[in-house]
Design an enzyme around this catalytic site. Structure first.
Site, PDB file in Angstrom:
ATOM      1  N   PRO A  12       0.777  -1.245   0.000  1.00 55.97           N
ATOM      2  CA  PRO A  12       0.000   0.000   0.000  1.00 55.97           C
ATOM      3  C   PRO A  12       0.812   1.301   0.000  1.00 55.97           C
ATOM      4  CG  PRO A  12       0.039  -0.928   2.190  1.00 55.97           C
ATOM      5  CD  PRO A  12       0.761  -1.904   1.302  1.00 55.97           C
ATOM      6  N   CYS A  13       1.482   1.579  -1.097  1.00 52.93           N
ATOM      7  CA  CYS A  13       2.239   2.829  -1.202  1.00 52.93           C
ATOM      8  C   CYS A  13       1.316   4.046  -1.214  1.00 52.93           C
ATOM      9  CB  CYS A  13       3.143   2.815  -2.423  1.00 52.93           C
ATOM     10  SG  CYS A  13       2.306   2.546  -3.985  1.00 52.93           S
ATOM     11  N   HIS A  14       0.039   3.835  -1.506  1.00 54.68           N
ATOM     12  CA  HIS A  14      -0.921   4.943  -1.494  1.00 54.68           C
ATOM     13  C   HIS A  14      -1.155   5.478  -0.085  1.00 54.68           C
ATOM     14  CE1 HIS A  14      -3.380   1.311  -0.830  1.00 54.68           C
ATOM     15  NE2 HIS A  14      -4.188   2.107  -0.126  1.00 54.68           N
TER      16      HIS A  14
END
Length: 157
Positions: free
Chosen positions: A120-122
């Site tokens: 989850p880089c978001h």
């Protein structure tokens, strides 16, 4: 290596992997045809992504096989520890990796994350709470953060 394209609320999504795990999940900026047949090795990933988008999944249980440097893999492993509905900053990640001066390297590794949503880089935002760069586009990042927020914003108009 096998691949398929599925539909998501944010565009067509390409999944690549094999029996060793999922190597990439990317959102496409073009209109490609989605796959009629999903290879068996990718079925679970496609199913779990659909559950995520339908609000029925908050974590993923998949074998991952992202390709990158050791440092990039360290950053990606830290991203996996950020819970659904929570955010962190590049500075937070740098501290967890033991080097507050590595902010730019952490940001670079974050931007090279090959497994969209699942790693989850978001969930990485600026230290001041602002949305920061996102390979999939800031509109998608905002959508994902709102999707994961425990406080759903009602639209008045």
């Amino acid at each position: 290596m096998e691949s398929c394209i599925i539909q998501s609320p944010l565009g067509y999504t390409k999944i690549i992997g094999d029996e060793n795990g999922i190597q990439t999940v990317t959102v496409l900026n073009s209109d490609e045809m989605f796959s009629d047949i999903i290879p068996e090795t990718l079925e679970d990933c496609a199913y779990q992504l659909n559950e995520y988008f339908n609000g029925k999944r908050q974590s993923f249980d998949l074998k991952l096989n992202p390709q990158g440097t050791d440092f990039q893999k360290q950053v990606w492993n830290e991203l996996l520890k950020i819970p659904f509905g929570k955010t962190a900053s590049y500075l937070d990640l740098s501290k967890k990796l033991g080097d507050v001066k590595a902010i730019r390297a952490v940001a670079n590794a974050n931007g090279k994350n090959p497994i969209w949503i699942i790693i989850p880089c978001h969930r990485i935002i600026g230290s001041d709470g602002s949305l920061t760069g996102y390979a999939g586009g800031l509109h998608r990042k905002q959508w994902l953060l709102e999707h994961e927020s425990p406080f759903k914003q009602q639209r008045l108009f």
